[in-house]
Design a protein around this motif. Structure first.
Motif, PDB file in Angstrom:
ATOM      1  N   VAL A  31      49.012   8.127 -56.456  1.00 24.32           N
ATOM      2  CA  VAL A  31      49.349   9.390 -55.765  1.00 24.32           C
ATOM      3  C   VAL A  31      49.409   9.046 -54.323  1.00 24.32           C
ATOM      4  O   VAL A  31      48.663   8.260 -53.652  1.00 24.32           O
ATOM      5  CB  VAL A  31      48.099  10.280 -56.224  1.00 24.32           C
ATOM      6  N   VAL A  32      50.370   9.939 -53.673  1.00 22.44           N
ATOM      7  CA  VAL A  32      50.358   9.869 -52.265  1.00 22.44           C
ATOM      8  C   VAL A  32      49.553  10.815 -51.440  1.00 22.44           C
ATOM      9  O   VAL A  32      49.218  11.653 -51.996  1.00 22.44           O
ATOM     10  CB  VAL A  32      51.874  10.211 -51.735  1.00 22.44           C
ATOM     11  N   LEU A  33      48.933  10.348 -50.395  1.00 24.26           N
ATOM     12  CA  LEU A  33      48.023  10.861 -49.616  1.00 24.26           C
ATOM     13  C   LEU A  33      48.872  10.975 -48.147  1.00 24.26           C
ATOM     14  O   LEU A  33      49.384   9.856 -47.425  1.00 24.26           O
ATOM     15  CB  LEU A  33      46.674  10.373 -49.240  1.00 24.26           C
ATOM     16  N   VAL A  34      48.916  11.979 -47.575  1.00 25.33           N
ATOM     17  CA  VAL A  34      49.544  12.158 -46.067  1.00 25.33           C
ATOM     18  C   VAL A  34      48.556  13.144 -45.263  1.00 25.33           C
ATOM     19  O   VAL A  34      48.094  14.139 -45.624  1.00 25.33           O
ATOM     20  CB  VAL A  34      51.018  13.114 -46.154  1.00 25.33           C
ATOM     21  N   CYS A  35      48.368  12.549 -44.002  1.00 26.02           N
ATOM     22  CA  CYS A  35      47.789  13.495 -43.083  1.00 26.02           C
ATOM     23  C   CYS A  35      48.167  12.994 -41.718  1.00 26.02           C
ATOM     24  O   CYS A  35      49.119  12.230 -41.523  1.00 26.02           O
ATOM     25  CB  CYS A  35      46.094  13.243 -42.939  1.00 26.02           C
ATOM     26  N   THR A  36      47.789  13.937 -40.662  1.00 26.31           N
ATOM     27  CA  THR A  36      48.115  13.482 -39.264  1.00 26.31           C
ATOM     28  C   THR A  36      47.224  12.668 -38.475  1.00 26.31           C
ATOM     29  O   THR A  36      46.518  12.076 -39.108  1.00 26.31           O
ATOM     30  CB  THR A  36      48.166  14.872 -38.664  1.00 26.31           C
ATOM     31  N   SER A  37      47.697  12.276 -37.404  1.00 29.93           N
ATOM     32  CA  SER A  37      46.855  11.146 -36.604  1.00 29.93           C
ATOM     33  C   SER A  37      45.581  11.705 -36.282  1.00 29.93           C
ATOM     34  O   SER A  37      45.007  12.879 -36.193  1.00 29.93           O
ATOM     35  CB  SER A  37      47.724  11.066 -35.304  1.00 29.93           C
ATOM     36  N   GLY A  38      44.565  10.952 -35.906  1.00 28.90           N
ATOM     37  CA  GLY A  38      43.429  11.022 -35.465  1.00 28.90           C
ATOM     38  C   GLY A  38      42.487  11.069 -36.331  1.00 28.90           C
ATOM     39  O   GLY A  38      42.432  10.392 -37.280  1.00 28.90           O
ATOM     40  N   THR A  39      41.225  11.768 -36.066  1.00 27.66           N
ATOM     41  CA  THR A  39      40.103  11.673 -36.876  1.00 27.66           C
ATOM     42  C   THR A  39      40.443  12.211 -38.597  1.00 27.66           C
ATOM     43  O   THR A  39      39.640  11.851 -39.449  1.00 27.66           O
ATOM     44  CB  THR A  39      39.064  12.604 -36.555  1.00 27.66           C
ATOM     45  N   ALA A  40      41.516  13.034 -38.601  1.00 26.47           N
ATOM     46  CA  ALA A  40      41.957  13.255 -39.958  1.00 26.47           C
ATOM     47  C   ALA A  40      41.939  11.938 -40.773  1.00 26.47           C
ATOM     48  O   ALA A  40      41.475  11.884 -42.117  1.00 26.47           O
ATOM     49  CB  ALA A  40      43.405  13.834 -39.864  1.00 26.47           C
ATOM     50  N   THR A  41      42.374  10.858 -40.307  1.00 30.20           N
ATOM     51  CA  THR A  41      42.532   9.740 -41.069  1.00 30.20           C
ATOM     52  C   THR A  41      41.414   9.132 -41.485  1.00 30.20           C
ATOM     53  O   THR A  41      41.360   8.370 -42.284  1.00 30.20           O
ATOM     54  CB  THR A  41      43.390   8.376 -40.324  1.00 30.20           C
TER      55      THR A  41
END
Lengths: 582, 582
Positions: free
Chosen positions: A73-83
């Motif tokens: 399964v793919v996960l996508v998030c934005t930069s910064g502490t999200a990761t």
């Protein structure tokens, strides 16, 4: 080609190649820098996208979905502490061998290390908990670079699911503007390479032992009468049939962990021993059950009593079967490691012409197991105990169903009260690192694979991931939660910490004093408090005909619970020891 | 000495040495492996311990407490994924330079890498986001090893707070049994070294520029008429006085970020320009305000318009002052870096005998700033706008108070609507990596330093860290939350993503559709919905006389909000351009 077309072709070819390799689901958390990936995943008609705001929950949701669907399964998030919020689920996925493809958006190189907003160093940020990290090139859209992105997508998909499954992490630098545009000609393909024709078709072998090695193993086992097969947590649904056939042929008991998938299904046979956790708590009983050899499949079982058994019998020949790599033997006993696909290996042993060794040995285990089950199965009229709630789940759960179980007390009670059954029940848990985090989302992720799930967990686990419930509301996922609320950390009442009267409640008991009805109602779920075993059964059965989220809460007392368990174990041990002294 | 005595002496000496160095607070999450540390921290009479179950919230709580108290705070958790939940706050602490001492409990070496429960590889698991990592030795209690643990405690405390403050991580392997016993003789000290006499007393210098370097800087500035002082986010409460004196002496405008601590306090003067974010949105206005030089202190300001201003004027001489190290200049403009303690540096410049350069220049900024403030300050009778809610906070907040502000829209609205005032208001935010995670806990952590805090944040930030609210209930912390609920990601309505009608709501708007009243009541908080600016003011003032948690919710609409802001910016730009054309 302008910036937007280059960006679009780069990302569409990447996403399309994931689909060509089998991708079906992506879990997306909102953000700006990840816009090209999020829009493209949402736009691709073959991908189901799940939008989850809290990245920690999102990652555990993806973990549960991958675990149940047995696909990356793919996960996508934005930069910064999200990761960084992905980290707990990545650690768990590494240890429980679940395939995830983590795609983090990043600022481009010229915005790194200079105090730009939301720019952190994402290179290898998950350390050794990922199988593969790759920093993607800045978007380009010449043929060579579109082949490159497809190549990386294909490799990522393959690496996540080959051998010991796990996590891959690709970091994407994106420059503004971040919008993509799908109206360009043939934007989803390059030179006719598209999701219908993958760029790197793969064939993958499994580890087979050569005949001579199987013979050597049989030579080592020859003459040993008292053997035990141990099945720890694993999720391959073909394995239980093969291991049961082997046990029948050799006349060996199978100590089957509740997460081994061996306790339930059409294959279930007399050889399966479910009560070993209660039996092996007593040193004298462990001595009576002294083994000559042990063959273990899957991870180390949940049962701590089993590890005492192992430590007491270091001289037994222990063989641990790992399907690809890893040395999971936490007692440091001398151990033979067999790297081979477990199902094929069981078949090889079963077909080797060896006969049943000792009938008395299996008989002893079965007799003790019956005693354990008799006591554990006692019905009482008093207020419901935690184990009784678990019994109610196992009784009510229909054929062809999925149970997700929390760590700490919940999985231990399941170990004690899950009797073998010919119902087909898949039982899942986060047993890689045994955290109490992310359990709600993992259960919901399993639902997202298209099935109803019964999630059994304690109040601390429920609390830790209440944010996960938003997905239940948003996607109307069919989840039944059995919430066993002992107002704090029930497991500590079994440990020596319980003797420290001064600090116990503040540091270990940690009662939450929360009325969870509020949060269930906030998310539009159905809530009910059940007070007896029969009541739990009825409420569970009702919930299986209801849409969306149902929460059935059982309230218990930590001290009473610990004493109840201890009295069961004592009764079992007493009957066995008296029995044998007669 | 038996195992328990060795373990106890090892940990007590470590903890006691932290106290000797100044430690006052520890944030503990429950777990078994961390028992020696948790019990010892709870037992030490000089330490206030805070028990927080969700480790992600715990770490942000520690961050807020350290940020407000300006002292290192200890974090303790058990082994496994618990540790990974600290990662978001550690990333934030690294970037916002907040001192934290992370103590993770671990399995001993013989239980690592072999599939033991809750055993993950914790060595350097936070990568380069910590200033220092040390794997502690297994407990020993000879004099040399007790000196060793004290040495490591002292170093950890010092490294966390020296230079650019940040995170240190010590990993403690502990063998069972894990209980400690404080009844041994002199268990808190070794050879009379105890919390009254630290083992490594330290003296630390600050960076001073030598006279010749100050003269060289003045030579470079000589003859340049149009200078700007920019104060970005920083938390040193001595700095505002020094920078204001410099600006007065040189007749320069100060563009003061809302997090610079410069907009409020007795020092506040005419030179301070708060409306620059609205002014610098227009290219023509930016041209009219073309600078010859810029001296920046603190991190890059929140205002994106300011970064446009910088990019448009690459030829201006830019000097960035960093107190210790770092190259925080995210436009990549040619920049002179000055590594010097900012307050001392301001004083050096102010005392250098340079006179006011151009009165017209400062006058121009003040005139434009007045226009911006006039429009931003317009009162309306319509339903409350987000900026009006912020105005209400700044109006109602008493002298000597603390505001914690969320990222995304909240801090931007604060930038627009926080007028300079002689009230002493400390304004804090997580501007290291600008995440929407952990904001509730950070605000509560600031409360834990012993003050009432007003936390202003949006619904997504509130949602992300609702678990943080448990600490408000458990410790009855005096927190007022102004929750600006625009049902989703308001900032995206200002970005180009808003043009994508097909996917916007699902991927970017992401409405939660949650009635937050439930969760506030679950945690025993006071909840009220406020509908006008006057109403918000009144509710805020009432909350300041109430114990514990109060949540004041304002409900707004994302589209209306974006248009309202845009109309303000247009009116400002129009008046300025007409004014200048006259």
């Amino acid at each position: 080609m302008n910036h937007t077309e280059v960006l679009t072709r780069y990302v569409t070819n990447f996403v399309d190649e994931l689909v060509a390799n089998g991708l079906t689901d992506a879990v997306i958390s909102p953000g700006s820098r990840s816009t090209p990936l999020a829009l493209t995943l949402a736009e691709h008609k073959e991908i189901k996208d799940w939008v989850i705001i809290d990245e920690r929950s999102a990652a555990f949701f993806a973990l549960g979905l991958a675990k149940k669907s047995k696909r990356p399964v793919v996960l996508v998030c934005t930069s910064g502490t999200a990761t960084a919020n992905y980290y707990p689920a990545i650690v768990e996925a590494y240890h429980s061998r679940v395939p995830l493809i983590v795609l983090t958006a990043d600022r481009p190189h010229e915005l790194r290390g200079i105090g730009a907003p939301q720019a952190i160093d994402q290179i290898k940020m998950y350390g050794d908990f990922v199988k593969w990290f790759h920093e993607m090139a800045l978007p380009e859209a010449g043929t060579a670079m579109l082949h490159y992105v497809r190549n990386k997508a294909a490799s990522a998909y393959y690496i996540a699911k080959e051998g010991n499954q796990g996590v891959v992490h690709l970091n994407f630098p994106f420059r503004e503007p971040l919008m993509v545009d799908f109206s360009f000609n043939d934007v989803w393909e390059i030179n006719d390479i598209s999701c219908t024709s993958p760029i790197l078709p793969t064939f993958e072998g499994k580890k087979h032992l050569p005949k001579q090695q199987v013979e050597e193993i049989l030579r080592q086992l020859a003459g040993k009468q008292r053997g035990v097969i141990v099945c720890g947590p694993q999720t391959d649904l073909d394995f239980p049939v093969a291991v049961t056939k082997l046990a029948e042929k050799w006349g060996l008991p199978i100590l089957a962990d509740p997460l081994s998938q061996v306790r339930s299904g059409a294959h279930v046979s007399d050889e399966i021993i479910e009560g070993y956790d209660a039996l092996l708590r007593n040193q004298t009983v462990r001595e009576k059950l002294k083994p000559d050899f042990i063959i273990r499949f899957g991870a180390m079982p949940v049962s701590k009593a089993y590890s005492f058994y192992l430590k007491q019998h270091q001289d037994a020949l222990q063989m641990v079967v790992e399907n690809d790599e890893g040395f999971r033997e936490p007692t440091n006993n001398p151990t033979t490691f067999i790297f081979a696909e477990p199902t094929i290996y069981c078949e090889a042993l079963a077909n080797a012409g060896v006969e049943t060794t000792s009938k008395e040995w299996l008989q002893l285990w079965k007799q003790f197991n019956d005693i354990a089950k008799k006591h554990l199965n006692d019905q009482s009229d008093s207020e419901i105990r935690e184990g009784e709630a678990i019994r109610a789940v196992m009784d009510s759960t229909p054929n062809q169903s999925t149970i997700f179980v929390g760590n700490s007390m919940a999985v231990r009670d399941l170990d004690s009260f899950f009797w073998k059954t010919d119902k087909q029940i898949e039982v899942l848990a986060n047993r890689g690192a045994n955290g109490i985090d992310g359990v709600v989302s993992s259960g919901l992720g399993a639902c997202a694979a298209g099935v109803r799930v019964t999630l059994v967990l304690g109040d601390l686990s429920f609390f830790h991931d209440m944010n996960g419930l938003h997905a239940a509301m948003h996607y109307q996922l069919p989840l039944t939660i059995l919430l066993i609320n002992n107002n704090g950390g029930g497991i500590f009442s079994f440990l020596s910490q319980a003797d420290d009267k001064k600090h116990f409640e503040a540091l270990f008991g940690t009662p939450l004093h929360i009325d969870f009805k509020y949060v269930v109602h906030m998310y539009g779920g159905y809530y009910v408090h059940a007070k007896t075993e029969a009541d739990v059964k009825q409420k569970l059965i009702e919930s299986y005909n209801r849409e969306g989220l149902s929460v059935i809460e059982v309230k218990t007392n930590r001290d009473i619970n610990a004493n109840w368990h201890k009295s069961k174990w004592q009764a079992i041990e007493q009957e066995i020891l008296e029995e044998r002294n007669r």
